[in-house]
Write a protein that holds these residues in place. Sequence first.
Motif, short mmCIF file in Angstrom:
data_model
loop_
_atom_site.label_atom_id
_atom_site.label_comp_id
_atom_site.label_asym_id
_atom_site.label_seq_id
_atom_site.Cartn_x
_atom_site.Cartn_y
_atom_site.Cartn_z
N ALA A 59 0.68 -1.13 0.63
CA ALA A 59 0.58 0.07 -0.33
C ALA A 59 1.19 1.32 0.12
O ALA A 59 2.22 1.31 0.30
N THR A 60 0.14 2.44 -0.55
CA THR A 60 1.21 3.40 -0.02
C THR A 60 0.31 4.27 0.61
O THR A 60 -0.86 4.68 0.69
N PHE A 61 1.72 4.96 1.69
CA PHE A 61 0.67 5.86 2.61
C PHE A 61 1.64 6.89 2.16
O PHE A 61 0.76 8.20 2.96
N ALA A 62 2.48 7.92 1.09
CA ALA A 62 2.50 8.85 0.73
C ALA A 62 1.69 9.55 0.14
O ALA A 62 0.77 9.05 -0.65
N PRO A 63 1.51 11.26 0.57
CA PRO A 63 0.37 11.63 0.02
C PRO A 63 1.02 11.80 -1.95
O PRO A 63 1.74 13.08 -2.22
N VAL A 64 0.07 11.03 -2.53
CA VAL A 64 0.75 11.44 -3.86
C VAL A 64 -0.78 11.31 -4.54
O VAL A 64 -1.40 10.96 -3.82
N SER A 65 -0.48 10.92 -6.07
CA SER A 65 -1.45 11.26 -6.58
C SER A 65 -2.22 9.51 -6.85
O SER A 65 -1.25 9.17 -6.52
N ASN A 66 -3.39 10.02 -7.49
CA ASN A 66 -3.67 8.35 -7.57
C ASN A 66 -3.62 7.89 -8.40
O ASN A 66 -2.77 6.70 -8.44
N GLU A 67 -2.33 8.35 -9.92
CA GLU A 67 -1.83 7.33 -10.93
C GLU A 67 -0.47 6.88 -10.28
O GLU A 67 -0.28 5.97 -10.34
N GLN A 68 -0.11 7.39 -9.26
CA GLN A 68 1.52 6.70 -8.89
C GLN A 68 1.26 6.19 -7.61
O GLN A 68 1.98 5.32 -6.86
N CYS A 69 0.15 6.15 -7.21
CA CYS A 69 -0.12 4.82 -6.43
C CYS A 69 -0.05 3.63 -6.69
O CYS A 69 0.04 2.74 -5.58
N ILE A 71 -1.77 0.03 -9.01
CA ILE A 71 -2.76 -1.15 -8.51
C ILE A 71 -2.47 -2.25 -7.54
O ILE A 71 -3.76 -2.95 -7.27
N LYS A 72 -1.41 -2.19 -7.01
CA LYS A 72 -0.91 -3.71 -6.96
C LYS A 72 -1.65 -3.18 -5.29
O LYS A 72 -1.89 -4.74 -4.68
N GLY A 73 -0.56 -1.80 -4.65
CA GLY A 73 -1.56 -2.60 -3.07
C GLY A 73 -2.85 -1.00 -2.92
O GLY A 73 -3.33 -0.72 -3.94
N ALA A 74 -3.31 -1.09 -1.77
CA ALA A 74 -4.47 -0.08 -1.34
C ALA A 74 -3.62 1.41 -1.11
O ALA A 74 -2.17 0.98 -1.29
N CYS A 75 -4.36 2.04 -1.32
CA CYS A 75 -3.97 3.78 -2.02
C CYS A 75 -4.56 5.01 -0.55
O CYS A 75 -5.32 5.55 -0.65
N TRP A 76 -3.88 4.75 0.34
CA TRP A 76 -4.51 4.93 1.97
C TRP A 76 -4.01 7.03 1.19
O TRP A 76 -4.72 7.23 2.32
N SER A 77 -3.06 6.90 0.58
CA SER A 77 -3.80 8.67 -0.17
C SER A 77 -4.65 9.51 -0.21
O SER A 77 -4.89 10.30 0.68
N TYR A 78 -5.60 8.57 -0.82
CA TYR A 78 -6.73 9.63 -0.93
C TYR A 78 -8.26 9.24 0.42
O TYR A 78 -8.22 10.43 0.69
N ILE A 79 -7.67 8.60 1.52
CA ILE A 79 -7.71 9.14 2.67
C ILE A 79 -7.53 9.72 3.27
O ILE A 79 -8.26 10.62 3.81
N PHE A 80 -6.46 9.75 3.46
CA PHE A 80 -5.68 11.07 3.52
C PHE A 80 -5.99 12.54 3.36
O PHE A 80 -6.49 13.49 4.48
N GLU A 81 -6.18 12.21 2.24
CA GLU A 81 -6.31 13.87 1.90
C GLU A 81 -7.65 13.65 2.19
O GLU A 81 -8.13 15.04 2.00
N LYS A 82 -9.29 12.69 2.17
CA LYS A 82 -10.62 13.31 2.34
C LYS A 82 -10.92 12.98 3.32
O LYS A 82 -11.78 13.37 3.41
N LEU A 83 -9.98 12.91 4.14
CA LEU A 83 -10.17 12.56 6.07
C LEU A 83 -11.35 13.20 6.47
O LEU A 83 -12.26 13.36 7.12
#
Lengths: 365, 390
Positions: A59-69, A71-83
């Motif tokens: 999974a990706t935890f760093a604050p990056v964009s959707n594409e950089q995340c 598709i292998k793992g979860a993209c938690w950056s999305y949650i952090f941004e929209k928390l």
Amino acid sequence: MAVFKQQTPKKAPNPETKIVSWLRENLFPNATNSALTLLALYVIYLIVPVVANWMLFDATFAPVSNEQCGIKGACWSYIFEKLDLFIYGFYPPEIYWRPQWVLILALSFVWIAKLLKQHKYKTKITITLIIIYPIISFFLLYGGPGLEIVETYKWGGLMLTIIVATVGVIASFPIGVLLALGRQSKMPIIRFLSIIYIEFIRGVPLITILFMASVILPLFFKEGMDMDKLLRALIGITMFQSAYIAEVIRGGLQAIPRGQYEAADAMGLNFIQKIVLIILPQALKISIPNIVGSFIALFKDTTLLLIIGLFDILSMVHLTTSDEKWLGRSTEGYVFVMVVMWIILYSISHYSKVLELRYSTEHKN
Amino acid sequence: MKKIKLLLSFIYNNKIRSFLFQIITLVVIVYFFYSASGNVVNNIESRGMQTGFGFLGAESGFNISEFLIDYSSTSSNLMVFYVGLINTIVVSVVGIIFASIIGFVVGIARLSNNWLIAKLAGGYIELFRNIPILLQILFWYNLAIVSLPSTKQSFELFNSIFINLRGIYLPKPIATEGFVWVFVALIAGIVLRTLIKCHFKKMHNKTGVKTNTLTYSLLLIIVLPIAVYFTLGSPMVFDYPALKGFNFRGGMSLSPEFLSLAFALSIYSATYIAEAIRSGVESVSNGQKEAALAIGLTQRQSLKLVVLPQALKVAIPPIINQYLNLTKNSSLASAIGYSDLVSVFTGTVLTQVGQALEIIFMTMMVYLTISLLISLVLNIVNYKMSIKER
């Protein structure tokens, strides 16, 4: 004549370590159980690595964009941004302190009530707090003189979920008590009406009641009386919940022995005194675990607000993933909401088990 | 003074008091509904809404993706109602069957001596019980949509089962002439078996000789219909699905909406059923098991004759309640677009005709009828299961 025979001493128990003997006893006592253990291990092997990799290791935890995340793992950056959206909905960010204070007040009031356990005016202070708290909270959340008004359509996220569940359970409580008393009453008309209400509400799904509240309820009032969407939902939920609370309290009422009623009558208490001073305290104490249980059910049911177009925490998943930036990340959204909901619900249900043990006087076998 | 006393004694008379109280309540409620209905009539008139059940005969004008009875967009709204009702019943029945199986297995596993199995079952229960059902439905549906392949790259099994984004395609069995006889044979087998079982039970009661009827049962229920099937020359053909153009034709299909809804409902209700079974078994006191062993029953006999009957008595009412809950929860289908009653009738038809009163009333009546039927079953079961004292 007794015959004594020399017995060979029993062998000392196998010097197995604790772990090995534990394993043998609990996991491999016989062939069938060993096979089951292996099967269970295989199932764990199939599921756990996949989930763990997706949720944590890939999974990706760093604050990056959707594409950089990727598709292998979860993209938690999305949650952090929209928390913020998940927690407060569209509540204006500069006044997040208001809902925060509502929570702080709730915790401190509970704390005060606990501190006062031995105090002379304990009951009076507690009742005052219970009455003031909703007023202050409403003032803080909605606004009024001196505070900027935040319309209810801006309320959302976890905040709305908690508000609806709490209001639902508090508002339905007195109605539920009345209905329970009505169902137990000797007056035929009252009993009949209570039974009809309770059984009708319990027989239909919540979603139809919410539809009714949001579509039919406005028809019941004079034209031009525009009812708030949230208020309509709250009325629907209160109607629904009060039937369930009534059944829970009826269970408690039935557990009160007749002698208690008769003793109250013998002391010359009138009906209201009898119910308020003698019967209800005992009945409520018995039904506490079940009341908590029905609160849990209500908390789960608040997710249905999504269907009538209110923005609870679950509908935030739809909302945030329709943002072009985070298209196709709904799995992460659902998993996040699941984790949040699970933690809350598990804690409450765990607490209700503790309560049940505390109040249980039965013998355990 | 005397008059006042008389009046007081009149007011303090319990019978008169409760009578007055009831009258007042009734008047308040009637007044509320009277004024509300006046408002309703006004509102309906000013909004130009139609009333009555005439809309049921009108053409629906929209398509439904899943239907088991003849339906097209030219069918009436009443047909939409039936289609939705049947779909609700289908998904509920499927959910109830699977929830019972999973719940039973997990409930037993929860009581297992095997530490790992017991913990695994406990973990399953705690995990799925504490997540709202709507969230689970949406999650599984989303997972299915994200992970299933497109029609062109369908996942294949034995060249006859296809799994893709549009669902699972299975060969459809079509009964030809003569298949009726297989059915007849099955029913005859069941009847015969019951008779034989009755006979041996009578013998057992009379003489104490016990006969194992398992062979007869197998022979009559399974072997007999199969034998009839083959002697008639296999009177059943399969219609295999095949890729034609962009979609599969033939066979029968289960949509991802149906599958995820049934799956979510089953595994959610299964946790409650498992807990009911566990609490049922735990409610049988240890003394009962010990007494059973003490009078010389074997472990199996003690389980079958002493523990299970008492455990089921406790477990069955909450299980039946869960069946009712599952049926009510199936109304959440509208969140993912499975064509159940709430989704097509209370959803689509309501937005098209706008007759909220009638439509929501009909929907509620359907669920109320189902729940009354289930309560009736529950009462009958409770009556039959109640310990008969001599």
